[in-house]
Design an enzyme around this catalytic site. Structure first.
Site, PDB file in Angstrom:
ATOM      1  N   ASP A 169     -10.426  -5.953 -16.697  1.00 63.67           N
ATOM      2  CA  ASP A 169     -10.737  -6.520 -15.380  1.00 63.67           C
ATOM      3  C   ASP A 169     -11.265  -7.918 -15.640  1.00 63.67           C
ATOM      4  OD1 ASP A 169     -11.929  -7.334 -12.950  1.00 63.67           O
ATOM      5  OD2 ASP A 169     -12.239  -5.248 -12.353  1.00 63.67           O
ATOM      6  N   ALA A 229      -4.854   4.416  -6.626  1.00 63.82           N
ATOM      7  CA  ALA A 229      -5.175   3.119  -6.003  1.00 63.82           C
ATOM      8  C   ALA A 229      -4.189   2.800  -4.890  1.00 63.82           C
ATOM      9  CB  ALA A 229      -5.198   2.032  -7.058  1.00 63.82           C
ATOM     10  N   ARG A 230      -3.021   2.310  -5.247  1.00 65.05           N
ATOM     11  CA  ARG A 230      -2.025   1.958  -4.242  1.00 65.05           C
ATOM     12  C   ARG A 230      -0.622   2.127  -4.800  1.00 65.05           C
ATOM     13  NH1 ARG A 230      -4.679   2.703  -0.939  1.00 65.05           N
ATOM     14  NH2 ARG A 230      -5.277   1.560   0.918  1.00 65.05           N
ATOM     15  N   ASP A 254      -1.366   9.791  -6.245  1.00 63.72           N
ATOM     16  CA  ASP A 254      -1.876  10.065  -4.896  1.00 63.72           C
ATOM     17  C   ASP A 254      -1.285   9.104  -3.867  1.00 63.72           C
ATOM     18  OD1 ASP A 254      -3.734  11.252  -2.982  1.00 63.72           O
ATOM     19  OD2 ASP A 254      -4.864   9.380  -3.086  1.00 63.72           O
ATOM     20  N   GLU A 259       4.917   5.092   2.228  1.00 60.16           N
ATOM     21  CA  GLU A 259       4.216   6.274   2.764  1.00 60.16           C
ATOM     22  C   GLU A 259       4.489   6.377   4.256  1.00 60.16           C
ATOM     23  OE1 GLU A 259       0.066   6.275   1.752  1.00 60.16           O
ATOM     24  OE2 GLU A 259       0.467   6.121  -0.388  1.00 60.16           O
ATOM     25  N   HIS A 277      -1.874  10.993  -0.543  1.00 60.18           N
ATOM     26  CA  HIS A 277      -2.896   9.977  -0.277  1.00 60.18           C
ATOM     27  C   HIS A 277      -4.197  10.631   0.225  1.00 60.18           C
ATOM     28  CE1 HIS A 277      -3.414   5.471   0.919  1.00 60.18           C
ATOM     29  NE2 HIS A 277      -4.552   5.995   0.513  1.00 60.18           N
ATOM     30  N   ALA A 280      -9.320   9.473  -0.181  1.00 58.74           N
ATOM     31  CA  ALA A 280     -10.496   9.232   0.671  1.00 58.74           C
ATOM     32  C   ALA A 280     -10.767  10.397   1.610  1.00 58.74           C
ATOM     33  CB  ALA A 280     -10.270   7.967   1.485  1.00 58.74           C
TER      34      ALA A 280
HETATM   35  N1  LIG Z   1      -6.264   6.860  -2.792  1.00 60.19           N
HETATM   36  C1  LIG Z   1      -7.165   6.577  -1.902  1.00 60.19           C
HETATM   37  O1  LIG Z   1      -7.313   7.269  -0.902  1.00 60.19           O
HETATM   38  C2  LIG Z   1      -8.065   5.404  -2.101  1.00 60.19           C
HETATM   39  C3  LIG Z   1      -9.388   5.456  -1.636  1.00 60.19           C
HETATM   40  C4  LIG Z   1     -10.203   4.326  -1.795  1.00 60.19           C
HETATM   41  C5  LIG Z   1      -9.692   3.191  -2.393  1.00 60.19           C
HETATM   42  N2  LIG Z   1      -8.405   3.181  -2.799  1.00 60.19           N
HETATM   43  C6  LIG Z   1      -7.849   1.999  -3.450  1.00 60.19           C
HETATM   44  O2  LIG Z   1      -8.433   1.862  -4.727  1.00 60.19           O
HETATM   45  C7  LIG Z   1      -8.370   0.503  -5.141  1.00 60.19           C
HETATM   46  C8  LIG Z   1      -9.684   0.078  -5.754  1.00 60.19           C
HETATM   47  O3  LIG Z   1     -10.723   0.193  -4.808  1.00 60.19           O
HETATM   48  P1  LIG Z   1     -12.214  -0.288  -5.137  1.00 60.19           P
HETATM   49  O4  LIG Z   1     -13.051   0.135  -3.989  1.00 60.19           O
HETATM   50  O5  LIG Z   1     -12.598   0.107  -6.503  1.00 60.19           O
HETATM   51  O6  LIG Z   1     -12.007  -1.862  -5.083  1.00 60.19           O
HETATM   52  P2  LIG Z   1     -12.899  -2.975  -5.789  1.00 60.19           P
HETATM   53  O7  LIG Z   1     -12.604  -4.234  -5.076  1.00 60.19           O
HETATM   54  O8  LIG Z   1     -14.312  -2.538  -5.901  1.00 60.19           O
HETATM   55  O9  LIG Z   1     -12.298  -3.061  -7.262  1.00 60.19           O
HETATM   56  C9  LIG Z   1     -11.076  -3.634  -7.575  1.00 60.19           C
HETATM   57  C10 LIG Z   1     -11.235  -4.289  -8.946  1.00 60.19           C
HETATM   58  O10 LIG Z   1      -9.973  -4.775  -9.354  1.00 60.19           O
HETATM   59  C11 LIG Z   1     -10.177  -5.982 -10.056  1.00 60.19           C
HETATM   60  N3  LIG Z   1      -8.920  -6.723 -10.038  1.00 60.19           N
HETATM   61  C12 LIG Z   1      -8.338  -7.372  -8.998  1.00 60.19           C
HETATM   62  N4  LIG Z   1      -7.157  -7.884  -9.382  1.00 60.19           N
HETATM   63  C13 LIG Z   1      -7.007  -7.543 -10.701  1.00 60.19           C
HETATM   64  C14 LIG Z   1      -5.977  -7.762 -11.655  1.00 60.19           C
HETATM   65  N5  LIG Z   1      -4.878  -8.435 -11.328  1.00 60.19           N
HETATM   66  N6  LIG Z   1      -6.151  -7.266 -12.882  1.00 60.19           N
HETATM   67  C15 LIG Z   1      -7.253  -6.559 -13.200  1.00 60.19           C
HETATM   68  N7  LIG Z   1      -8.272  -6.316 -12.345  1.00 60.19           N
HETATM   69  C16 LIG Z   1      -8.137  -6.812 -11.123  1.00 60.19           C
HETATM   70  C17 LIG Z   1     -11.294  -6.660  -9.310  1.00 60.19           C
HETATM   71  O11 LIG Z   1     -11.984  -7.560 -10.132  1.00 60.19           O
HETATM   72  C18 LIG Z   1     -12.180  -5.478  -8.942  1.00 60.19           C
HETATM   73  O12 LIG Z   1     -13.203  -5.301  -9.903  1.00 60.19           O
HETATM   74  C19 LIG Z   1      -7.941  -0.262  -3.888  1.00 60.19           C
HETATM   75  O13 LIG Z   1      -6.560  -0.495  -3.946  1.00 60.19           O
HETATM   76  C20 LIG Z   1      -8.197   0.706  -2.750  1.00 60.19           C
HETATM   77  O14 LIG Z   1      -7.379   0.478  -1.670  1.00 60.19           O
HETATM   78  C21 LIG Z   1      -7.592   4.262  -2.680  1.00 60.19           C
HETATM   79  O1  LIG Z   2      -7.903   2.169   0.737  1.00 60.03           O
HETATM   80  C1  LIG Z   2      -8.447   3.186   1.118  1.00 60.03           C
HETATM   81  O2  LIG Z   2      -9.567   3.200   1.657  1.00 60.03           O
HETATM   82  C2  LIG Z   2      -7.783   4.493   0.863  1.00 60.03           C
HETATM   83  O3  LIG Z   2      -6.509   4.338   0.409  1.00 60.03           O
HETATM   84  C3  LIG Z   2      -7.890   5.472   1.962  1.00 60.03           C
HETATM   85  O4  LIG Z   2      -6.833   5.406   2.861  1.00 60.03           O
HETATM   86  P1  LIG Z   2      -6.873   6.339   4.153  1.00 60.03           P
HETATM   87  O5  LIG Z   2      -7.978   5.828   5.008  1.00 60.03           O
HETATM   88  O6  LIG Z   2      -5.548   6.215   4.807  1.00 60.03           O
HETATM   89  O7  LIG Z   2      -7.157   7.723   3.681  1.00 60.03           O
END
Ligand SMILES: NC(=O)c1ccc[n+]([C@@H]2O[C@H](COP(=O)([O-])OP(=O)(O)OC[C@H]3O[C@@H](n4cnc5c(N)ncnc54)[C@H](O)[C@@H]3O)[C@@H](O)[C@H]2O)c1
Ligand SMILES: O=C(O)[C@H](O)COP(=O)(O)O
Length: 525
Positions: A169, A229-230, A254, A259, A277, A280
């Site tokens: 990171d 993540a995504r 996930d 989607e 997904h 969350a």
């Molecule tokens: N599956 C789900 O339901 C779910 C739930 C919550 C979050 N998410 C996803 O999880 C991901 C992370 O969320 P978070 O809350 O930890 O975010 P965050 O912003 O706290 O962390 C993201 C990290 O990625 C780093 N970063 C950005 N670009 C980068 C790159 N090119 N290379 C390396 N590191 C890089 C940033 O410095 C940061 O530390 C997001 O995409 C969010 O949408 C998914």
């Molecule tokens: O980025 C997020 O917060 C998660 O991917 C959760 O997505 P959702 O709200 O559709 O469950």
């Protein structure tokens, strides 16, 4: 005010909006076309990840002031289009962190121990043990790409499983990583050494297909990959091929590029564990994100600053408390100076002196720009799009700060340069809330910036103040306050008048004819 909820959120969020007096409509699973048909009825919109808030929708949203994302990822919202239209976009960046972190661990354990498949077969009446010998997490290298909120949560839990954590990171310091018991590496170092690899990044142009065929080639044979993540960060086709040929031993997914996804080739592979997904989807996370986003919506619709905006500077609550009283002052400085200059603005400078200079004042500068552009652009400008509009009109903006006192405990000085002149005005807060204009082009005054005002530069000589007051009175306009600033006896001076009603153009022209009056500007704040 009407709020549209287009993806399901916790009931508590709906109740909070209704208690705050908003009309709420929950209209989920609507197409882009359907949303375009009714979006202009709404002042706020709340989404999760299903609804794609496209430029099309945003362009039709004539009344929309804020889009709230009840969650983290904002890749389903066209934030640029929202910013251009002056719509604030807020998210709930923390409420579902634990849920997504725990889901990542759950997915990793599920596929390390073949739980989904073993469960399925046993329920079909098959007592299979040999086929489902798993692997342990202990002593394995966990590669983490993205050590933000979720990535670092995963790291600390992985440490509890006695994994060795290697992370990439570029925005995290060595020191912070060390505190977490994580070794930092470059991107290739992580993907080449990981036994398990997990991704925790936002989806952006930079991270789209960050993991594809080329990167997979560099990985250890038998690596296991997790993506909570995504979708889109891992190239699904490349992942499928590597899983099929055994280069990747397993994947837990996930999130998907398209989607809702119900027909991916990944679903046919035994070494893949998938969830729709669900990262969350815990009761706690949904309650948290609904409350967080609704609080922001209520605040924004009341015209207050919000803390989790993604397209304007976000402001911590303690800072909000400090900045709020200055917002009115800077907006008035903007409106005032804008009405005092006649030609195209080329350059603006805003300088903060004293206590206020120790804080992040970007939101105040944006509010000043909003005030500056309002008299020209009316409602088309707000503090979200003001910097963008200023830039598109070729106005160069600079912000300076100095904690040095300049006669006042706090002083905000704005200068505007046009093709014809440069105008400089300073304002200060007296006490906690009293906005005052204290200087104009070097003249010291003490004027209250409000309502109808006349600004009259003149020569400092007898028979000016009297005739000005007399003429205004003759037109039945009541003078509420008058301030005169001068530098030298007999030199140039400036009069600031607060009046109780509008001053007609005819009166302004008559005032301008008084001997010694150099100019007359009527401004409305
Ligand atoms: N599956 C789900 O339901 C779910 C739930 C919550 C979050 N998410 C996803 O999880 C991901 C992370 O969320 P978070 O809350 O930890 O975010 P965050 O912003 O706290 O962390 C993201 C990290 O990625 C780093 N970063 C950005 N670009 C980068 C790159 N090119 N290379 C390396 N590191 C890089 C940033 O410095 C940061 O530390 C997001 O995409 C969010 O949408 C998914
Ligand atoms: O980025 C997020 O917060 C998660 O991917 C959760 O997505 P959702 O709200 O559709 O469950």
């Amino acid at each position: 005010m009407r709020v549209l909820i287009s993806d399901p959120i916790a009931d508590k969020g709906v109740a909070m909006l209704e208690e705050a007096g908003f009309h709420v409509d929950v209209r989920t699973k609507k197409s882009e076309e359907e949303i375009c048909g009714f979006i202009d009825e709404y002042h706020a919109m709340i989404v999760r990840s299903q609804t794609k808030v496209t430029r099309n929708i945003i362009e039709k949203a004539r009344n929309l002031k804020i889009i709230g994302r009840a969650g983290v990822g904002i890749d389903n919202i066209d934030v640029d289009a929202a910013t251009e239209k002056g719509i604030v976009v807020v998210n709930a960046p923390e409420g579902n962190t634990i849920a997504a972190t725990e889901h990542t661990l759950a997915m990793m354990l599920a596929f390390a121990r073949n739980i989904p498949k073993a469960n399925e077969l046993l329920k079909q009446g098959l007592w299979e043990r040999k086929k489902f010998t798993g692997v342990e997490l202990r002593n394995k290298v966990l590669g983490i790409i993205g050590l933000g909120k979720i990535g670092s949560g995963v790291a600390s839990r992985a440490r509890a499983f006695e994994m060795n954590v290697l992370a990439y990171d570029p925005y995290i310091s060595e020191e912070r990583a060390k505190q977490m018991g994580v070794e930092l590496s470059d991107f290739n170092g992580v993907i080449e050494n990981a036994d398990f690899l997990t991704i925790h990044l936002p989806l952006t142009e930079e991270t789209y297909h960050l993991i594809g065929g080329e990167q997979i080639k560099k990985m250890k044979p038998g690596v296991k990959i997790v993506n909570v993540a995504r979708g889109g960060i891992i190239d699904e086709q490349a992942l499928y091929e590597a899983l099929k040929e055994g280069k990747i031993a397993g994947a837990a997914v996930d999130v998907f590029e398209n989607e809702p996804e119900t027909k991916s080739p990944l679903f046919d592979l035994e070494n893949v564990v998938v969830t729709p997904h669900l990262g969350a989807s815990t009761e706690e996370a949904q309650l948290n994100v609904a409350i967080d986003v609704v609080e922001e919506i209520i605040q924004a619709l009341k015209g207050e600053l919000v803390k989790n905006a993604v397209n304007i500077p976000s402001i911590k609550p303690e800072l909000q408390h400090i900045l709020n009283p200055y917002r009115e002052l800077v907006e008035k400085l903007g409106k005032l100076i804008s009405q005092l200059v006649d030609s195209h603005i080329k350059k603006v400078e805003i300088k903060y002196n004293g206590d206020i200079a120790q804080y992040n004042v970007t939101s105040l500068t944006n509010t000043f720009l909003k005030g500056l552009l309002r008299p020209i652009l009316k409602d088309a400008v707000n503090y979200v799009n003001a910097p963008l509009i200023a830039q598109s009109r070729g106005i160069s903006v600079s912000e300076n700060k100095s904690v040095e006192l300049d006669d006042y405990a706090n002083l905000i000085t704005v200068s505007v340069e046009t093709e014809k002149c440069t105008k400089t005005i300073s304002g200060s807060l007296f006490g906690k809330h009293d906005a005052r204009i204290v200087r104009i082009d070097g003249f010291t005054v003490d004027a209250v910036p409000q309502g109808h005002m006349l600004v009259v530069p003149h020569i400092d000589k007898p028979k000016i103040i009297g005739p000005v007051g007399h003429l205004i009175g003759q037109h039945d306009i009541n003078i509420a306050g008058m301030q005169v600033g001068r530098k030298n006896i007999g030199g140039r001076a400036v009069m600031f008048l607060n009046v109780d009603s509008e001053v007609p153009v005819k009166t302004i022209k008559e005032l301008a004819k008084i001997d010694g009056v150099l100019d007359v500007k009527y401004v409305r704040l």
